[in-house]
Structures are given as structure tokens and as C-alpha cells.
Design a protein around this motif. Structure first.
Motif, short mmCIF file in Angstrom:
data_model
loop_
_atom_site.label_atom_id
_atom_site.label_comp_id
_atom_site.label_asym_id
_atom_site.label_seq_id
_atom_site.Cartn_x
_atom_site.Cartn_y
_atom_site.Cartn_z
N ILE A 35 -2.15 11.25 -4.33
CA ILE A 35 -2.40 9.81 -4.33
C ILE A 35 -3.55 9.54 -3.36
O ILE A 35 -3.58 10.09 -2.27
CB ILE A 35 -1.14 9.03 -3.92
CG1 ILE A 35 -0.01 9.31 -4.92
CG2 ILE A 35 -1.43 7.54 -3.82
CD1 ILE A 35 1.34 8.72 -4.54
N ALA A 36 -4.48 8.67 -3.79
CA ALA A 36 -5.66 8.40 -2.96
C ALA A 36 -5.97 6.91 -2.92
O ALA A 36 -5.92 6.22 -3.93
CB ALA A 36 -6.87 9.16 -3.50
N ASP A 37 -6.31 6.46 -1.73
CA ASP A 37 -6.93 5.14 -1.55
C ASP A 37 -8.19 5.39 -0.73
O ASP A 37 -8.47 6.53 -0.34
CB ASP A 37 -5.97 4.15 -0.87
CG ASP A 37 -5.48 4.63 0.49
OD1 ASP A 37 -6.20 5.39 1.17
OD2 ASP A 37 -4.37 4.24 0.89
N LEU A 38 -8.96 4.37 -0.47
CA LEU A 38 -10.22 4.57 0.24
C LEU A 38 -10.00 5.12 1.65
O LEU A 38 -10.78 5.93 2.14
CB LEU A 38 -11.03 3.27 0.29
CG LEU A 38 -11.68 2.90 -1.03
CD1 LEU A 38 -12.37 1.54 -0.93
CD2 LEU A 38 -12.67 3.96 -1.48
N GLU A 39 -8.94 4.69 2.29
CA GLU A 39 -8.66 5.15 3.65
C GLU A 39 -8.34 6.64 3.69
O GLU A 39 -8.75 7.36 4.58
CB GLU A 39 -7.49 4.35 4.23
CG GLU A 39 -7.24 4.62 5.69
CD GLU A 39 -6.15 3.72 6.24
OE1 GLU A 39 -5.28 4.25 6.95
OE2 GLU A 39 -6.17 2.51 5.95
N LEU A 77 -3.70 9.59 -8.48
CA LEU A 77 -3.38 8.18 -8.60
C LEU A 77 -4.32 7.44 -7.68
O LEU A 77 -4.25 7.59 -6.45
CB LEU A 77 -1.92 7.90 -8.22
CG LEU A 77 -1.51 6.43 -8.19
CD1 LEU A 77 -1.75 5.75 -9.53
CD2 LEU A 77 -0.07 6.30 -7.76
N ALA A 78 -5.25 6.69 -8.25
CA ALA A 78 -6.28 5.97 -7.49
C ALA A 78 -5.76 4.57 -7.15
O ALA A 78 -5.66 3.72 -8.03
CB ALA A 78 -7.56 5.89 -8.30
N LEU A 79 -5.42 4.36 -5.89
CA LEU A 79 -4.90 3.06 -5.47
C LEU A 79 -6.01 2.03 -5.25
O LEU A 79 -5.73 0.84 -5.16
CB LEU A 79 -4.08 3.21 -4.19
CG LEU A 79 -2.82 4.06 -4.30
CD1 LEU A 79 -2.11 4.16 -2.97
CD2 LEU A 79 -1.88 3.52 -5.37
N ASP A 80 -7.25 2.48 -5.15
CA ASP A 80 -8.41 1.58 -5.02
C ASP A 80 -9.42 1.94 -6.11
O ASP A 80 -9.57 3.12 -6.47
CB ASP A 80 -9.06 1.73 -3.64
CG ASP A 80 -8.15 1.26 -2.52
OD1 ASP A 80 -7.56 0.18 -2.65
OD2 ASP A 80 -8.04 1.99 -1.51
N LYS A 87 -4.30 4.77 -12.75
CA LYS A 87 -4.41 3.52 -11.99
C LYS A 87 -3.04 2.86 -11.94
O LYS A 87 -2.18 3.13 -12.78
CB LYS A 87 -5.42 2.59 -12.67
CG LYS A 87 -6.81 3.17 -12.72
CD LYS A 87 -7.75 2.22 -13.44
CE LYS A 87 -9.14 2.80 -13.44
NZ LYS A 87 -9.55 3.30 -14.72
N ILE A 88 -2.85 1.99 -10.98
CA ILE A 88 -1.59 1.27 -10.86
C ILE A 88 -1.27 0.54 -12.16
O ILE A 88 -0.12 0.50 -12.60
CB ILE A 88 -1.63 0.31 -9.65
CG1 ILE A 88 -1.68 1.12 -8.36
CG2 ILE A 88 -0.42 -0.62 -9.66
CD1 ILE A 88 -1.92 0.31 -7.12
N GLU A 89 -2.30 0.01 -12.81
CA GLU A 89 -2.12 -0.72 -14.06
C GLU A 89 -1.56 0.16 -15.18
O GLU A 89 -1.00 -0.34 -16.15
CB GLU A 89 -3.44 -1.35 -14.52
CG GLU A 89 -4.00 -2.39 -13.58
CD GLU A 89 -4.76 -1.78 -12.39
OE1 GLU A 89 -5.27 -0.63 -12.49
OE2 GLU A 89 -4.82 -2.44 -11.35
N GLN A 136 -0.16 -4.31 -5.50
CA GLN A 136 -1.44 -4.18 -4.79
C GLN A 136 -1.41 -4.88 -3.43
O GLN A 136 -2.20 -4.55 -2.56
CB GLN A 136 -2.58 -4.78 -5.64
CG GLN A 136 -2.94 -3.94 -6.83
CD GLN A 136 -3.74 -2.70 -6.48
OE1 GLN A 136 -3.78 -2.24 -5.34
NE2 GLN A 136 -4.37 -2.13 -7.47
N LYS A 137 -0.52 -5.81 -3.23
CA LYS A 137 -0.43 -6.55 -1.97
C LYS A 137 0.20 -5.72 -0.85
O LYS A 137 0.08 -6.05 0.32
CB LYS A 137 0.38 -7.84 -2.17
CG LYS A 137 -0.29 -8.84 -3.08
CD LYS A 137 0.59 -10.04 -3.32
CE LYS A 137 -0.03 -10.98 -4.33
NZ LYS A 137 0.88 -12.10 -4.64
N LYS A 138 0.87 -4.65 -1.20
CA LYS A 138 1.54 -3.82 -0.19
C LYS A 138 0.52 -2.98 0.57
O LYS A 138 -0.57 -2.70 0.09
CB LYS A 138 2.56 -2.91 -0.86
CG LYS A 138 3.69 -3.67 -1.52
CD LYS A 138 4.72 -2.72 -2.06
CE LYS A 138 5.82 -3.43 -2.79
NZ LYS A 138 6.52 -4.44 -2.05
N GLU A 139 0.89 -2.56 1.76
CA GLU A 139 0.04 -1.68 2.56
C GLU A 139 -0.14 -0.35 1.82
O GLU A 139 0.78 0.11 1.13
CB GLU A 139 0.69 -1.41 3.92
CG GLU A 139 0.75 -2.63 4.81
CD GLU A 139 -0.63 -3.11 5.22
OE1 GLU A 139 -1.49 -2.28 5.55
OE2 GLU A 139 -0.84 -4.33 5.20
#
Length: 186
Positions: A16-20, A45-48, A68-70, A82-85
Motif C-alpha cells: 500500500i502506498a501514499d505520497l508520504e 494500492l495507491a492511496l493518493d 485505487k480506493i474507488e 479518503q478523509k481518514k489519516e
């Protein structure tokens, strides 16, 4: 199974990856690509939104599929999720992401948090998963003393194969019920 060469049998590796966390995910891909004696297929899984573009630019020769989350939730649930940390999102979406990937590939899938580092081929994961539909790794934590009595399993490294769907549905249901609660309970 005994693997003779990289093209014979792929290893499906999820993360799982986000920008951070992107630099750490890049490290996981670079490390596993270097160490593996199997052909690797990454499922990220791209969170961003920018994660896919940046990983494709950096690893143009790697076999990477993106979710994607969608792809995992309907529109309203996606917006709320998407609002979650980012840390919370990565914990509470694992079961759903793994089931989605398992249904696509219909063979063994290994999940690794991006902060895992391999000193040998990740093929050892496959060799140590001879039977059953899932493998969880035990974890001991001194700061969670109850783990010594009841046990605690680390969802940062796990393996699944067809037959694990019932567990993944149960786990996703548990996470959905906890989604506004304590992330450590995930």
C-alpha cells in the motif's frame, strides 16, 4: 514449489502506498527486484492519485498493477475513507485489497508493508507456504503485554491463496466495525 528461473513462476507481492510512504515503497520495489529469484508482479494500492505516475516513472520496466480506493468501495464510502489519516487507511483497507487482488490473480498473494527489507529472495515466502489458504506471522511486542497471553499477528506480512476469501470477508467486516475506533485494534 521449487523454482528454476524467474520466468517460471511469478510472485504476486502487494503493498500500500501514499505520497508520504512513497520513498519506502520505492525501496521495497528496488530491494525485492534486486534480491528475487522469481518474476515479481507488484500490486500496489495507491492511496493518493500521484502514486501511480511516480512509480511508473521510476520503475518503467517493473510489472506493477495499481488499485485505487474507488476500485474497492462505492463512491460515498470512498469519499469517507479518503478523509481518514493515511496510516489508518492503510490498516483498515488491507483485507478488502487482498481479496480484490486474490480474485484477480487466483494464486498465492503476499502482502508486505513497504518497510520490510529482504536480505534474500522473497521466494522464501512461497517456499514457506506449503499448504493452507493463509499464513499470518506472529508478532511479539513488549508494549502490548496481552500479546504474550493471547497472541498477536502482524498484518504487515501475510500470505493468502484461494480459499482465504471467507477469512478476508470476516476480517473486512471486523475492520469496518472498528473503522472509527482505535487503529491498533486493526
Amino acid at each position: 514449489p521449487q523454482v528454476q528461473n524467474k520466468s517460471e513462476f511469478p510472485l504476486h507481492l502487494c503493498t500500500i502506498a501514499d505520497l508520504e510512504s512513497l520513498p519506502v515503497v520505492e525501496g521495497l520495489i528496488a530491494n525485492t527486484s534486486k534480491e528475487s529469484d522469481l518474476r515479481l508482479i507488484y500490486h500496489v494500492l495507491a492511496l493518493d492519485a500521484e502514486v501511480e505516475t511516480r512509480l511508473r516513472d521510476r520503475f518503467s520496466n517493473a510489472n506493477i498493477t495499481f488499485t485505487k480506493i474507488e476500485d474497492l468501495y462505492d463512491k460515498d464510502a470512498s469519499i469517507n475513507f479518503q478523509k481518514k489519516e493515511p496510516f489508518v487507511r492503510s490498516l483498515f483497507i488491507r483485507a478488502r485489497f487482498l481479496k480484490f487482488t486474490l480474485e484477480k490473480v487466483r494464486t498465492e498473494v503476499f502482502f508486505c508493508d513497504a518497510d520490510n527489507y529482504f536480505y534474500t529472495s522473497p521466494a522464501s515466502l512461497l517456499r514457506n507456504f506449503p499448504s493452507g489458504s493463509m499464513m499470518l506471522y506472529p508478532q511479539w511486542r513488549d508494549d502490548l503485554r496481552q500479546s504474550r497471553r493471547r497472541g498477536m499477528y502482524h498484518s504487515g506480512v501475510m500470505a493468502i491463496r484461494p480459499g482465504a476469501e471467507k477469512f478476508l470477508d470476516w476480517w473486512d467486516d471486523q475492520l469496518t466495525q472498528l473503522s472509527d475506533g482505535d487503529p491498533l485494534m486493526a
